[in-house]
Design an enzyme around this catalytic site. Structure first.
Site, short mmCIF file in Angstrom:
data_model
loop_
_atom_site.label_atom_id
_atom_site.label_comp_id
_atom_site.label_asym_id
_atom_site.label_seq_id
_atom_site.Cartn_x
_atom_site.Cartn_y
_atom_site.Cartn_z
N ASP A 186 -0.34 4.41 -9.97
CA ASP A 186 -2.23 3.36 -9.20
C ASP A 186 -3.61 3.57 -9.83
OD1 ASP A 186 -4.23 1.96 -7.40
OD2 ASP A 186 -2.55 1.56 -6.22
N HIS A 195 -5.57 4.88 -6.86
CA HIS A 195 -5.47 6.05 -5.75
C HIS A 195 -5.33 7.50 -6.64
CE1 HIS A 195 -3.80 3.77 -2.33
NE2 HIS A 195 -2.91 3.41 -3.39
N ARG A 217 -11.72 -0.15 -6.00
CA ARG A 217 -10.36 -1.05 -5.73
C ARG A 217 -10.45 -2.71 -6.28
NH1 ARG A 217 -5.36 0.03 -1.20
NH2 ARG A 217 -3.84 0.10 -3.37
N GLU A 276 -3.34 -4.65 -9.44
CA GLU A 276 -3.49 -4.66 -7.74
C GLU A 276 -5.16 -4.58 -7.51
OE1 GLU A 276 -0.92 -3.11 -4.72
OE2 GLU A 276 -1.73 -0.80 -5.33
N HIS A 309 -0.45 0.42 -11.59
CA HIS A 309 -1.79 -0.13 -10.95
C HIS A 309 -3.27 -0.78 -11.14
CE1 HIS A 309 1.06 -1.69 -6.88
NE2 HIS A 309 1.81 -2.08 -7.52
N GLU A 320 -5.15 7.14 3.07
CA GLU A 320 -3.22 5.84 3.74
C GLU A 320 -1.60 6.88 3.28
OE1 GLU A 320 -3.09 3.39 0.62
OE2 GLU A 320 -4.62 2.79 0.41
N GLU A 375 5.61 5.61 -5.06
CA GLU A 375 3.47 5.49 -5.53
C GLU A 375 2.95 6.39 -4.90
OE1 GLU A 375 2.40 1.62 -4.96
OE2 GLU A 375 -0.05 2.17 -5.89
#
Ligand SMILES: [Mn+2]
Length: 273
Positions: free
Chosen positions: A189, A192, A221, A250, A215, A162, A156
């Site tokens: 995702d 991201h 988020r 997520e 995701h 991060e 991912e």
């Protein structure tokens, strides 16, 4: 067919992060089934945390599948990554992920390597050659193990805050040629990607053949629909590439797990049903 999934965090010492349901396996499965989710994505303490037969029985009872299993507890609880300079830590990271692969494979589900990649300078800044090499070595070992157990392995891209490792979907082209295994797919995702990609729908169109899992979270988020991501062209792109995996929530349990799950399934149906 594109399937829906919702995340469940089963690590009782964790209390915040992008998971919709928390700690209570039975109650979470029941709620997910009531809302009509196809599957659940599990975040567990380890690959040996749950009783396999019990889980199988409860999933069958609720008519749910396992969409994927997260490996991040290896980093959160034990500080393990595939690119740590210490070979002992890398060995433990591989062993931890290996157990997660076997756990997921019992349910036909892939394991996800996200934060367990560590930081090694692939996406932004100078590439740290040793880290990059360790990353590829780890993926080769684990990708081939997953193949033997009948599943693929997911890696991912995470946003720049991060990791300095794998940040962009397109960066897969930077390291896939260095991999011996061909059993690794990319997890797209949307949270991201919202930070890193030029154009989310175009990234899906360009790299669709590598995408094995999605995701589903908005720009902040929160559950899809509660931020400013324009989901319509992304959903169109996923359909255009013939994506047939999971779109898995997520996201933060905002404003609470129940409302977040309802928001997610409503948005999923709007775009994919
Ligand atoms: Mn993710």
């Amino acid at each position: 067919m594109i399937r829906s999934a919702v995340t469940i965090n089963l690590v009782d010492t964790m209390s915040s992060g992008p998971w919709i349901y928390w700690h209570d396996l039975e109650g979470s499965l029941r709620k997910a089934a009531e809302l009509g989710f196809d599957g659940v994505e599990l975040f567990t303490r380890s690959g040996n945390d749950l009783d396999i037969e019990h889980l199988r029985q409860r999933l069958d009872h609720y008519g749910l599948l396992v969409a994927a299993v997260g490996t991040g507890a290896g980093k959160v609880l034990h500080g393990l990554t595939l690119t740590d300079p210490d070979p002992e830590i890398r060995k433990k990271a591989i062993s931890f992920i290996s157990d997660m692969i076997s756990f997921g494979a019992k349910f036909g589900a892939p394991a996800i390597i996200g934060s367990m990649q560590g930081s090694f300078g692939l996406g932004t800044g100078p590439r740290l050659e040793h880290g990059f090499q360790h990353f590829c070595e780890g993926l080769d070992i684990l990708g081939e193990q997953a193949k033997e157990e009948g599943v693929f392995l997911l890696v991912e891209p995470l946003n720049r805050y991060e990791t300095s490792g794998f940040n962009y979907v397109f960066a897969f082209d930077n390291f896939q040629p260095y991999l011996k295994t061909r059993n690794v797919k990319v997890l797209a995702d949307l949270f991201h990607m919202n930070i890193e990609e030029e154009n989310l729908a175009q990234a899906v169109l360009d790299y669709g053949k590598h995408i094995g899992h999605v995701h589903f979270a908005d720009s902040n988020r929160r559950p899809m629909g509660l931020g400013h991501t324009d989901m319509t062209p992304i959903a169109e792109a996923l359909k255009e590439i013939g994506y047939s995996g999971y779109v898995s929530a997520e996201a933060f349990p905002y404003p609470n797990p129940e409302a977040a799950a309802e928001q997610t399934i409503r948005e999923f149906r709007k775009y994919f049903r």
